[in-house]
Scaffold this active site. Structure first.
Site, PDB file in Angstrom:
ATOM      1  N   LYS A  46       0.839  -1.210   0.000  1.00  0.00           N
ATOM      2  CA  LYS A  46       0.000   0.000   0.000  1.00  0.00           C
ATOM      3  C   LYS A  46       0.872   1.258   0.000  1.00  0.00           C
ATOM      4  O   LYS A  46       0.589   2.225  -0.712  1.00  0.00           O
ATOM      5  CB  LYS A  46      -0.921   0.002   1.231  1.00  0.00           C
ATOM      6  CG  LYS A  46      -2.023  -1.040   1.159  1.00  0.00           C
ATOM      7  CD  LYS A  46      -2.969  -0.935   2.337  1.00  0.00           C
ATOM      8  CE  LYS A  46      -4.070  -1.983   2.202  1.00  0.00           C
ATOM      9  NZ  LYS A  46      -5.075  -1.917   3.246  1.00  0.00           N
ATOM     10  N   GLU A  55     -18.289   3.405   0.966  1.00  0.00           N
ATOM     11  CA  GLU A  55     -17.456   2.905  -0.130  1.00  0.00           C
ATOM     12  C   GLU A  55     -18.253   3.001  -1.426  1.00  0.00           C
ATOM     13  O   GLU A  55     -19.465   2.807  -1.439  1.00  0.00           O
ATOM     14  CB  GLU A  55     -17.029   1.465   0.147  1.00  0.00           C
ATOM     15  CG  GLU A  55     -16.009   1.399   1.278  1.00  0.00           C
ATOM     16  CD  GLU A  55     -15.594  -0.018   1.647  1.00  0.00           C
ATOM     17  OE1 GLU A  55     -15.705  -0.915   0.800  1.00  0.00           O
ATOM     18  OE2 GLU A  55     -15.167  -0.212   2.797  1.00  0.00           O
ATOM     19  N   ASN A 115     -36.751  -3.851   4.118  1.00  0.00           N
ATOM     20  CA  ASN A 115     -36.794  -5.218   3.603  1.00  0.00           C
ATOM     21  C   ASN A 115     -37.966  -6.004   4.193  1.00  0.00           C
ATOM     22  O   ASN A 115     -38.611  -6.798   3.506  1.00  0.00           O
ATOM     23  CB  ASN A 115     -35.469  -5.938   3.884  1.00  0.00           C
ATOM     24  CG  ASN A 115     -34.342  -5.364   3.039  1.00  0.00           C
ATOM     25  OD1 ASN A 115     -34.593  -4.693   2.035  1.00  0.00           O
ATOM     26  ND2 ASN A 115     -33.111  -5.591   3.440  1.00  0.00           N
ATOM     27  N   PHE A 153     -40.508   8.042  26.809  1.00  0.00           N
ATOM     28  CA  PHE A 153     -41.160   6.898  27.433  1.00  0.00           C
ATOM     29  C   PHE A 153     -41.682   5.948  26.350  1.00  0.00           C
ATOM     30  O   PHE A 153     -41.637   6.240  25.157  1.00  0.00           O
ATOM     31  CB  PHE A 153     -42.305   7.399  28.338  1.00  0.00           C
ATOM     32  CG  PHE A 153     -42.827   6.350  29.285  1.00  0.00           C
ATOM     33  CD1 PHE A 153     -42.003   5.355  29.807  1.00  0.00           C
ATOM     34  CD2 PHE A 153     -44.154   6.359  29.678  1.00  0.00           C
ATOM     35  CE1 PHE A 153     -42.484   4.396  30.676  1.00  0.00           C
ATOM     36  CE2 PHE A 153     -44.650   5.404  30.559  1.00  0.00           C
ATOM     37  CZ  PHE A 153     -43.810   4.420  31.048  1.00  0.00           C
ATOM     38  N   CYS A 155     -53.591   3.294  18.780  1.00  0.00           N
ATOM     39  CA  CYS A 155     -53.198   2.885  17.421  1.00  0.00           C
ATOM     40  C   CYS A 155     -51.905   2.079  17.337  1.00  0.00           C
ATOM     41  O   CYS A 155     -51.893   0.976  16.795  1.00  0.00           O
ATOM     42  CB  CYS A 155     -53.068   4.124  16.526  1.00  0.00           C
ATOM     43  SG  CYS A 155     -54.642   4.927  16.277  1.00  0.00           S
TER      44      CYS A 155
HETATM   45  N1  LIG Z   1     -14.752   1.273   5.207  1.00  0.00           N
HETATM   46  C1  LIG Z   1     -15.662   2.170   5.412  1.00  0.00           C
HETATM   47  O1  LIG Z   1     -16.519   2.438   4.569  1.00  0.00           O
HETATM   48  C2  LIG Z   1     -15.684   2.959   6.684  1.00  0.00           C
HETATM   49  C3  LIG Z   1     -16.489   4.096   6.789  1.00  0.00           C
HETATM   50  C4  LIG Z   1     -16.490   4.845   7.964  1.00  0.00           C
HETATM   51  C5  LIG Z   1     -15.676   4.433   9.029  1.00  0.00           C
HETATM   52  N2  LIG Z   1     -14.924   3.306   8.929  1.00  0.00           N
HETATM   53  C6  LIG Z   1     -14.062   2.954  10.057  1.00  0.00           C
HETATM   54  O2  LIG Z   1     -12.745   3.438   9.764  1.00  0.00           O
HETATM   55  C7  LIG Z   1     -11.760   2.552  10.257  1.00  0.00           C
HETATM   56  C8  LIG Z   1     -10.891   2.052   9.122  1.00  0.00           C
HETATM   57  O3  LIG Z   1     -11.684   1.320   8.233  1.00  0.00           O
HETATM   58  P1  LIG Z   1     -11.124   0.779   6.862  1.00  0.00           P
HETATM   59  O4  LIG Z   1     -12.249   0.110   6.180  1.00  0.00           O
HETATM   60  O5  LIG Z   1     -10.372   1.870   6.179  1.00  0.00           O
HETATM   61  O6  LIG Z   1     -10.070  -0.310   7.433  1.00  0.00           O
HETATM   62  P2  LIG Z   1      -9.085  -1.266   6.600  1.00  0.00           P
HETATM   63  O7  LIG Z   1      -9.013  -2.531   7.377  1.00  0.00           O
HETATM   64  O8  LIG Z   1      -9.460  -1.275   5.161  1.00  0.00           O
HETATM   65  O9  LIG Z   1      -7.691  -0.521   6.700  1.00  0.00           O
HETATM   66  C9  LIG Z   1      -6.970  -0.359   7.868  1.00  0.00           C
HETATM   67  C10 LIG Z   1      -5.504  -0.182   7.512  1.00  0.00           C
HETATM   68  O10 LIG Z   1      -4.791   0.137   8.698  1.00  0.00           O
HETATM   69  C11 LIG Z   1      -3.503  -0.439   8.558  1.00  0.00           C
HETATM   70  N3  LIG Z   1      -2.849  -0.478   9.879  1.00  0.00           N
HETATM   71  C12 LIG Z   1      -3.113  -1.279  10.931  1.00  0.00           C
HETATM   72  N4  LIG Z   1      -2.252  -0.993  11.943  1.00  0.00           N
HETATM   73  C13 LIG Z   1      -1.457   0.013  11.503  1.00  0.00           C
HETATM   74  C14 LIG Z   1      -0.411   0.744  12.093  1.00  0.00           C
HETATM   75  N5  LIG Z   1       0.025   0.499  13.350  1.00  0.00           N
HETATM   76  N6  LIG Z   1       0.185   1.725  11.377  1.00  0.00           N
HETATM   77  C15 LIG Z   1      -0.234   1.993  10.119  1.00  0.00           C
HETATM   78  N7  LIG Z   1      -1.233   1.326   9.503  1.00  0.00           N
HETATM   79  C16 LIG Z   1      -1.833   0.360  10.201  1.00  0.00           C
HETATM   80  C17 LIG Z   1      -3.776  -1.800   7.936  1.00  0.00           C
HETATM   81  O11 LIG Z   1      -2.606  -2.335   7.371  1.00  0.00           O
HETATM   82  C18 LIG Z   1      -4.849  -1.428   6.909  1.00  0.00           C
HETATM   83  O12 LIG Z   1      -4.271  -1.095   5.675  1.00  0.00           O
HETATM   84  C19 LIG Z   1     -12.533   1.452  10.982  1.00  0.00           C
HETATM   85  O13 LIG Z   1     -12.655   1.804  12.337  1.00  0.00           O
HETATM   86  C20 LIG Z   1     -13.880   1.470  10.317  1.00  0.00           C
HETATM   87  O14 LIG Z   1     -14.893   0.964  11.163  1.00  0.00           O
HETATM   88  C21 LIG Z   1     -14.894   2.566   7.778  1.00  0.00           C
END
Ligand SMILES: NC(=O)c1ccc[n+]([C@@H]2O[C@H](COP(=O)([O-])OP(=O)(O)OC[C@H]3O[C@@H](n4cnc5c(N)ncnc54)[C@H](O)[C@@H]3O)[C@@H](O)[C@H]2O)c1
Length: 441
Positions: free
Chosen positions: A37, A163, A227, A264, A270
């Site tokens: 990455k 996403e 749903n 509450f 209804c």
């Molecule tokens: N994916 C979504 O659509 C979305 C939307 C809103 C919030 N979130 C939240 O955001 C957070 C991240 O989600 P994501 O989907 O991007 O996660 P992900 O698992 O896709 O990516 C996390 C990344 O963090 C890296 N990582 C882990 N430890 C690390 C470290 N010590 N130093 C540097 N990098 C490190 C991993 O290698 C990985 O690439 C989560 O808490 C998730 O719940 C996700």
């Protein structure tokens, strides 16, 4: 004004955050454990597939504003702000896995030891309320030997992107939430997000952490609700598209803040009846609709909470303000307030009731029939005088919004235990030397 920003974690959230902040003119360093990455971003390529991200990364790469590294110390020493976007997945039992949050805080803390200037850490990962206070701040302080507020700041800034439309969601957020313990820290983020079109809310760490879960739970409920509506409509030969079009056109009661303020249990002639009828029909059709089925049990559980709250005071004499299911009506049919009185009487409590709109002499029709069947002697508990009801009460249960604030305050004593079931407006809540408690606030 551009800032130097490091973004820890180059997953969906981190990559989009890094990309969009670089697009807005900041100098950004992405950090990840995954070399693949890091190499992709460092070479101007997207580490993941997401519309618009690739183009924006190559633009910022060409402008020398976006870099990536696997060295956390380099990233912290070369930035003023670090966004934490590491993953917070579920463990097998559903518990939130903070296995990436603590290590990344330790790494940042260790780098902070070597840093002279002030640094802001922004928690963007989704974490349960209390995580910033009990894990992020202590880990940063312990590993850096520095103090929150003095040497570094922390903000909780949840991400609401989806996403597939992540860049558009990031650049045009409906709201921006900044949880902070100090307005100097939130001010830095306000400046970063000054282009954001939606309202910016500054709040506490815990509220900022909670709001993300509330949003996601709500979205999940909406999807499951739709749903189940569709499943039932299909079996009943109903055109669900037509139903949903009409349902969503009501922005007064349906798609609106109405009914979303904690309060509450619901009741009346209804809601309980109609939810029961839908569930009965679904059962007849052999349909399993768990969300619909859980509505009445959830409501009953809320009534149980009110009963427990009164019983837990250990007091005998209860003054109940409000009996009908809603203020400004005398409808007692399926009123949870009536059920509460019935349950408390069964537990040996002495009850006096005040409700301006309810007088047994005036109840007629199905309303009178209901009360005569459920709790016929309730008339003897009713009083038309608020002060008389409160005079002998040890516990005061506020079960109606139809109260005159001044009259209520005039009758309450400091020794009264006040239980609010209706979520009185903050300004109307009686200040009774700490003896006030809301049922779910
Ligand atoms: N994916 C979504 O659509 C979305 C939307 C809103 C919030 N979130 C939240 O955001 C957070 C991240 O989600 P994501 O989907 O991007 O996660 P992900 O698992 O896709 O990516 C996390 C990344 O963090 C890296 N990582 C882990 N430890 C690390 C470290 N010590 N130093 C540097 N990098 C490190 C991993 O290698 C990985 O690439 C989560 O808490 C998730 O719940 C996700």
């Amino acid at each position: 004004m551009s800032s130097s920003i490091s973004v820890f974690g180059l997953g969906y959230v981190g990559t989009v955050t890094a990309t969009c902040l670089a697009h807005k003119g900041h100098n950004v360093i992405g950090v990840d454990l995954s070399l693949a990455k890091v190499e992709a971003m460092q070479a101007g390529r997207s580490p993941l597939v997401e519309p618009r991200v690739g183009n924006l990364i190559s633009e910022s790469h060409a402008a020398d504003r976006l870099h990536a590294t696997s060295d956390p110390e380099y990233a912290v020493l070369n930035s003023e702000i670090s966004f934490l976007c590491v993953g917070t997945p579920s463990l097998r039992n559903g518990k939130l896995d903070l296995g990436h949050i603590e290590p990344v805080c330790r790494e940042i803390g260790q780098a902070l030891k070597k840093k002279n200037g002030f640094h802001l850490v922004v928690l963007r990962s989704t974490v349960l309320p209390g995580t910033a206070e009990t894990i992020v701040v202590p880990t940063l302080e312990k590993s850096s030997g520095r103090t929150l507020g003095q040497d570094f700041g922390v903000c909780v800034n949840p991400e609401f992107m989806r996403e597939g439309t992540a860049v558009a969601d990031f650049l045009e957020p409906a709201v921006t939430v900044i949880g902070a313990a100090d307005s100097k820290h939130s001010g830095v983020l306000r400046e970063i997000y000054k282009w954001a079109p939606g309202r910016i809310f500054e709040t506490s760490f815990r509220s900022a952490e909670m709001v993300k879960y509330v949003c996601n739970a709500w979205h999940a409920v909406k999807i499951s609700f739709a749903n189940e509506v569709g499943t039932l409509a299909k079996e009943l030969g109903v055109d669900v598209e037509a139903v949903v079009e009409i349902f969503t056109a009501d922005t007064k009661l349906n798609i609106s803040p109405t009914y979303l303020k904690p309060g509450f249990a619901f009741g009346g002639s209804c809601l309980p009846k109609d939810v029961r009828a839908l569930n009965y029909r679904a059962r007849e059709l052999d349909l399993n609709l768990p969300l619909f089925q859980s509505i009445l049990p959830s409501n009953d559980e809320h009534l149980d909470r009110a009963v427990e709250m009164v019983l837990e005071t250990g007091k005998k004499k209860v003054g109940m303000l409000g009996l009908s299911f809603k203020a400004a009506t005398d409808d007692l049919r399926e009123s949870p307030q009536v059920q509460l009185v019935k349950r408390l009487l069964g537990e040996g409590r002495q009850i006096r009731i005040w409700d301006d709109n309810v007088s047994m002499g005036h109840l007629i029709g199905s309303n009178r029939q209901y009360i005569e069947e459920v709790i016929p002697h309730i008339g003897s508990l009713l009083s038309t005088s608020l002060s008389e009801v409160l005079k002998d009460a040890e516990v005061v249960v506020i079960a109606t919004r139809g109260l005159d604030d001044d009259e209520l305050r005039g009758c309450l004593r400091p020794d009264h235990i006040v239980i609010d079931l209706v979520n009185l407006e903050r300004g109307s809540q009686p200040a009774t030397s700490g003896n006030y408690e809301g049922i779910c606030w």
